[in-house]
Enzyme design. Structure first.
Site, PDB file in Angstrom:
ATOM      1  N   ARG A 100      15.728  -4.472   4.382  1.00 34.48           N
ATOM      2  CA  ARG A 100      15.382  -4.599   2.963  1.00 34.48           C
ATOM      3  C   ARG A 100      15.275  -6.083   2.606  1.00 34.48           C
ATOM      4  NH1 ARG A 100      17.006  -0.696  -0.609  1.00 34.48           N
ATOM      5  NH2 ARG A 100      15.334  -1.460  -1.931  1.00 34.48           N
TER       6      ARG A 100
ATOM      7  N   ASP B 213      17.853  11.481   2.386  1.00 34.09           N
ATOM      8  CA  ASP B 213      18.326  10.772   1.186  1.00 34.09           C
ATOM      9  C   ASP B 213      19.268  11.739   0.457  1.00 34.09           C
ATOM     10  OD1 ASP B 213      18.610   9.091  -1.046  1.00 34.09           O
ATOM     11  OD2 ASP B 213      16.627   9.540  -1.875  1.00 34.09           O
TER      12      ASP B 213
ATOM     13  N   GLN C 171      11.610   0.044  -0.690  1.00 32.77           N
ATOM     14  CA  GLN C 171      12.394   0.711   0.355  1.00 32.77           C
ATOM     15  C   GLN C 171      11.509   1.043   1.559  1.00 32.77           C
ATOM     16  OE1 GLN C 171      15.826   1.885   0.415  1.00 32.77           O
ATOM     17  NE2 GLN C 171      15.219   2.213   2.536  1.00 32.77           N
TER      18      GLN C 171
ATOM     19  N   ARG D 174      14.506  -2.081 -11.849  1.00 30.33           N
ATOM     20  CA  ARG D 174      14.956  -0.745 -11.414  1.00 30.33           C
ATOM     21  C   ARG D 174      15.343   0.023 -12.672  1.00 30.33           C
ATOM     22  NH1 ARG D 174      19.250   1.199  -6.926  1.00 30.33           N
ATOM     23  NH2 ARG D 174      17.393   0.722  -5.703  1.00 30.33           N
TER      24      ARG D 174
ATOM     25  N   CYS E  64      17.947   5.857   3.372  1.00 26.63           N
ATOM     26  CA  CYS E  64      17.791   4.674   2.517  1.00 26.63           C
ATOM     27  C   CYS E  64      19.145   4.138   2.043  1.00 26.63           C
ATOM     28  CB  CYS E  64      16.891   4.998   1.331  1.00 26.63           C
ATOM     29  SG  CYS E  64      17.489   6.377   0.342  1.00 26.63           S
TER      30      CYS E  64
END
Ligand code: CP
Ligand code: NVA
Length: 313
Positions: free
Chosen positions: A301, A233, A141, A111, A273
């Site tokens: 997830r 989001d 995601q 990430r 998310c």
């Protein structure tokens, strides 16, 4: 029928664009199976003896914990590596890091900010690299999102998904993933905050091949009408903290609240998310309300990431 176990093994997972509809559906099916095993308490050591390095230069709750617990449940070992711990933080190149980690590990999840950095890591690694979010995309995601939608609705093809907010990494991956699986995806965002034109163009092309549509509009009410799924989001993503104040003004009408939800189909579900900025892009009433599938989505997830790791590594 194509054997997905052979088409997926050894691949990188950088963008949903790189995967066929069948491959994405296979991952969702596998995630469902693994979820059932967890619920029944059946062991499933598909990655016994394997290790996953997890590089983070941005924060995370869900991605970190679900990959870490996920590989443990699969019989493997997670290594949580921050930029500060690695020599990468002292100037060792991405390419050398990739070459060296490939000698120890069976997969890398990363990430970070720059999508190009992840591409460079993948190009130099001889093991699968999984994109755990970049400024451009958030593909893992969206596997969990699609899994959650199918779990609630029974189908994916032909559903209307409306994303409300910033044309960001999550929006980009939703456009690719939605287009691949036949969902009509509408992005409702303020002018100047649209998804990237190249990604929009590619997603529209993919949608055409799968008999669905990708639309971008600034008319949030129109976009919410007839939606099966309303998704949002944060208005300011990681790395955009300096713009948060300005964005609060620009995005104020791009909120999922009870009034907006009333415009969607009666049985519409709401996704986010997470992390949520309650009172900004979503109200407490909606995220904690009966139509919210947000915490199932967060749980999924775990199952989706396990499917991705088991298929690739
Ligand atoms: N949705 C998501 O990726 O959450 P984290 O930032 O907590 O990993
Ligand atoms: N768009 C958000 C997603 C967080 C999971 C961000 O990049 O911060």
């Amino acid at each position: 029928m194509t054997d997905m176990t052979t088409t997926l093994k050894g691949r990188d997972f950088l963008s949903l664009k790189d995967f066929s509809s069948e491959e994405i559906l296979y991952l969702i099916d596998l995630a469902d199976e693994l979820k059932a095993k967890v619920k029944k308490g059946e062991p499933h050591p598909l990655l016994a003896g394997k290790s996953l390095g997890m590089i983070f230069t941005k924060r995370s709750t869900r991605t970190r914990v679900s990959f870490e617990v996920g590989i443990y449940q699969l019989g493997g070992l997670p290594l949580f590596l921050t930029n500060d711990d690695l020599q990468l933080g002292r100037g060792e190149t991405i390419a050398d890091t990739a070459r060296v980690l490939s000698r120890y590990l069976n997969g890398i999840m990363i990430r970070t900010y720059s999508h190009q950095d992840v591409e460079e890591l993948a190009a130099n690694a001889t093991i699968p690299v999984i994109n755990g979010l970049t400024d451009l995309l958030h593909p893992t995601q969206v596997v969990a999102d699609l899994m959650t939608i199918r779990e609630r609705k029974g189908i994916l093809k032909g559903l209307n998904l409306t994303y409300v907010g910033d044309g960001n990494n999550v929006a980009h991956s939703l456009m690719y993933g939605g287009a691949k699986l036949g969902l009509n995806v509408t992005i409702a965002c303020p002018k100047g905050y649209e998804p990237m034109p190249e990604i929009l163009k590619e997603a529209k092309q993919i949608a055409k091949d799968n008999d669905c549509q990708i639309l971008v509009t600034d008319d949030v009410k129109e976009a919410a009408k007839g939606a099966d799924v309303l998704y949002t989001d944060v208005w300011a993503s990681m790395g955009q903290e300096a713009e948060a104040e300005k964005r609060r003004k620009v995005f104020k009408d791009y909120q999922i609240n009870s009034d907006l939800l009333k415009l969607a189909k009666k049985d519409a579900i709401v996704l986010h998310c997470l992390p949520a900025h309650r009172g900004e892009e979503i109200t407490d009433e909606v995220i904690d309300g009966p139509q919210s599938a947000v915490f199932d989505e967060a749980e999924n997830r775990l199952h989706a990431h396990k499917a991705i790791m088991a298929a690739l590594m």
